[in-house]
Design a protein around this motif. Sequence first.
Motif, short mmCIF file in Angstrom:
data_model
loop_
_atom_site.label_atom_id
_atom_site.label_comp_id
_atom_site.label_asym_id
_atom_site.label_seq_id
_atom_site.Cartn_x
_atom_site.Cartn_y
_atom_site.Cartn_z
N PHE A 275 0.83 -1.20 0.00
CA PHE A 275 0.00 0.00 0.00
C PHE A 275 0.87 1.25 0.00
CE2 PHE A 275 -4.58 -1.16 1.26
CZ PHE A 275 -4.52 -2.31 0.49
N GLY A 276 2.02 1.19 0.66
CA GLY A 276 2.95 2.31 0.66
C GLY A 276 3.56 2.56 -0.71
N LEU A 277 3.50 1.54 -1.58
CA LEU A 277 3.99 1.67 -2.95
C LEU A 277 2.88 2.08 -3.92
CD1 LEU A 277 6.30 -1.47 -3.03
CD2 LEU A 277 7.05 0.88 -3.44
N GLY A 278 1.70 2.35 -3.39
CA GLY A 278 0.60 2.82 -4.23
C GLY A 278 -0.36 1.76 -4.69
N PHE A 279 -0.18 0.51 -4.25
CA PHE A 279 -1.13 -0.54 -4.61
C PHE A 279 -2.38 -0.42 -3.75
CE2 PHE A 279 2.86 -2.32 -6.10
CZ PHE A 279 2.50 -2.97 -7.26
N ARG A 280 -3.50 -0.83 -4.32
CA ARG A 280 -4.77 -0.86 -3.61
C ARG A 280 -5.50 -2.17 -3.92
NH1 ARG A 280 -2.41 2.21 -1.22
NH2 ARG A 280 -2.90 4.37 -0.64
N GLU A 281 -6.30 -2.62 -2.98
CA GLU A 281 -6.98 -3.91 -3.13
C GLU A 281 -7.94 -3.90 -4.31
OE1 GLU A 281 -10.36 -6.48 -0.74
OE2 GLU A 281 -8.85 -5.42 0.46
N LEU A 282 -7.86 -4.95 -5.13
CA LEU A 282 -8.80 -5.17 -6.22
C LEU A 282 -9.82 -6.25 -5.86
CD1 LEU A 282 -9.82 -4.84 -9.13
CD2 LEU A 282 -8.06 -6.48 -9.84
N SER A 283 -9.35 -7.34 -5.27
CA SER A 283 -10.24 -8.42 -4.87
C SER A 283 -9.57 -9.23 -3.77
CB SER A 283 -10.57 -9.33 -6.06
OG SER A 283 -9.39 -9.95 -6.55
N ARG A 284 -10.35 -10.09 -3.12
CA ARG A 284 -9.79 -10.94 -2.08
C ARG A 284 -10.41 -12.33 -2.14
NH1 ARG A 284 -10.90 -8.62 3.68
NH2 ARG A 284 -9.93 -6.77 2.74
N ASP A 285 -9.71 -13.28 -1.52
CA ASP A 285 -10.17 -14.66 -1.51
C ASP A 285 -11.43 -14.84 -0.69
OD1 ASP A 285 -8.00 -15.52 -2.96
OD2 ASP A 285 -6.92 -16.36 -1.25
N VAL A 286 -12.22 -15.81 -1.12
CA VAL A 286 -13.30 -16.37 -0.32
C VAL A 286 -13.00 -17.87 -0.22
CG1 VAL A 286 -15.77 -16.80 -0.13
CG2 VAL A 286 -14.96 -14.65 -1.11
N PRO A 287 -12.28 -18.30 0.83
CA PRO A 287 -11.90 -19.71 0.94
C PRO A 287 -13.07 -20.58 1.39
CG PRO A 287 -11.04 -18.47 2.81
CD PRO A 287 -11.71 -17.48 1.90
N LEU A 288 -13.27 -21.71 0.69
CA LEU A 288 -14.34 -22.64 0.99
C LEU A 288 -13.77 -24.03 1.28
CD1 LEU A 288 -16.80 -21.72 -1.93
CD2 LEU A 288 -16.74 -20.76 0.39
N ILE A 289 -14.52 -24.84 1.99
CA ILE A 289 -14.06 -26.17 2.37
C ILE A 289 -15.22 -27.15 2.36
CG2 ILE A 289 -14.39 -25.79 4.86
CD1 ILE A 289 -11.76 -27.37 5.30
N LYS A 290 -14.89 -28.38 2.02
CA LYS A 290 -15.85 -29.50 2.10
C LYS A 290 -15.15 -30.64 2.81
CE LYS A 290 -19.06 -32.14 -0.83
NZ LYS A 290 -19.51 -32.34 -2.24
N THR A 291 -15.72 -31.12 3.90
CA THR A 291 -15.05 -32.13 4.70
C THR A 291 -14.99 -33.46 3.95
OG1 THR A 291 -17.14 -32.66 5.78
CG2 THR A 291 -15.70 -31.08 6.87
N ALA A 292 -14.06 -34.32 4.37
CA ALA A 292 -13.89 -35.63 3.74
C ALA A 292 -15.14 -36.47 3.92
CB ALA A 292 -12.67 -36.33 4.34
N GLY A 293 -15.35 -37.38 2.95
CA GLY A 293 -16.48 -38.30 3.09
C GLY A 293 -17.38 -38.23 1.87
#
Length: 315
Positions: free
Chosen positions: A297-315
């Motif tokens: 951010f100090g270099l002038g970058f700004r957020e464009l998008s972010r992760d939405v992590p999902l999970i499905k348990t074994a089975g």
Amino acid sequence: MTDFELVTAVDVQLMQGLAQRVTATRPDLIGAGASYGELAWIWGQGSTLYGATWPRRLWFSGAELVAWGWAFLPRQVRRNDGSVKNVTGANLTYQVHPDHTKLIDDVIDWYDGVAAGLERTVCLTDAEEFARKRWAAHGYETDVEALGDDGDWTQLNERDLTDVEQPALPDGFRFRTADEAGPEAVVQAHVDAWAPSAYTAQSYENVRQTAAYRADLHVLVEAPDGTMASSTIMWFDEANKTVEFEPVGTHPGYRRLGLARAMMLHGMHLAQAADATHATVVCLGTPEHSGTKRLYFGLGFRELSRDVPLIKTAG
């Protein structure tokens, strides 16, 4: 398991082509592992070690690739300190062109087939609202652990290459390219920054052989004692005139000297000279890694998008 074809270097180039087409219109739909540069980096540094555990599926409309899935199945990661990390679950990177969202269910079904019986994770971007509904319909839930303070979700940051300030290194330090530093020093720079690491001379050779790699955009900072104290690779997507910094790392003994900042500014000037007009960089978004976010951010970058992590348990 079904459709167990392994990803190849040719596949990666096709996948990069889709990344370029999506980037041109909807860059917020590009996940951290599906960008033009990240695809080359992941393939290059890991193909020899883990390629046998990398099934993929490609979907075409006519001759044009419009969707793909790349699964990362259980494997052993042997690192340079002698430690071994056993990865027991599966993870998916994928991309679906926004004009072909009906294929999302096909991607999910394929992933559930090749990773049957395993814990399964996947990261979407926060712009993929329709996809989130489809993953939820298949039993995937928010990965609370990945979103924790010490989790591993990432965000994509961007900036235009205008008004780039001049870099300033401490006395005695200088910029080098990968060709000037030589392969041994380049590998050591990465290992030092990311220890413990599985990166090897073969990993680097494979990275160099990817179609997207340019040694003139692989930048390092040399310390007065000859140590390569900081390094980064810039991946230049010429179709969109954008460069991606990946990875960016500094030797622990040379941190807090402003080396990464100066190196990235220098890199942005090199990118401008190569006709790039835009830059991106990914960082971990959790509070534990707030220092990296402050750097970007100090270099002038700004957020464009972010992760939405999902999970499905074994089975």
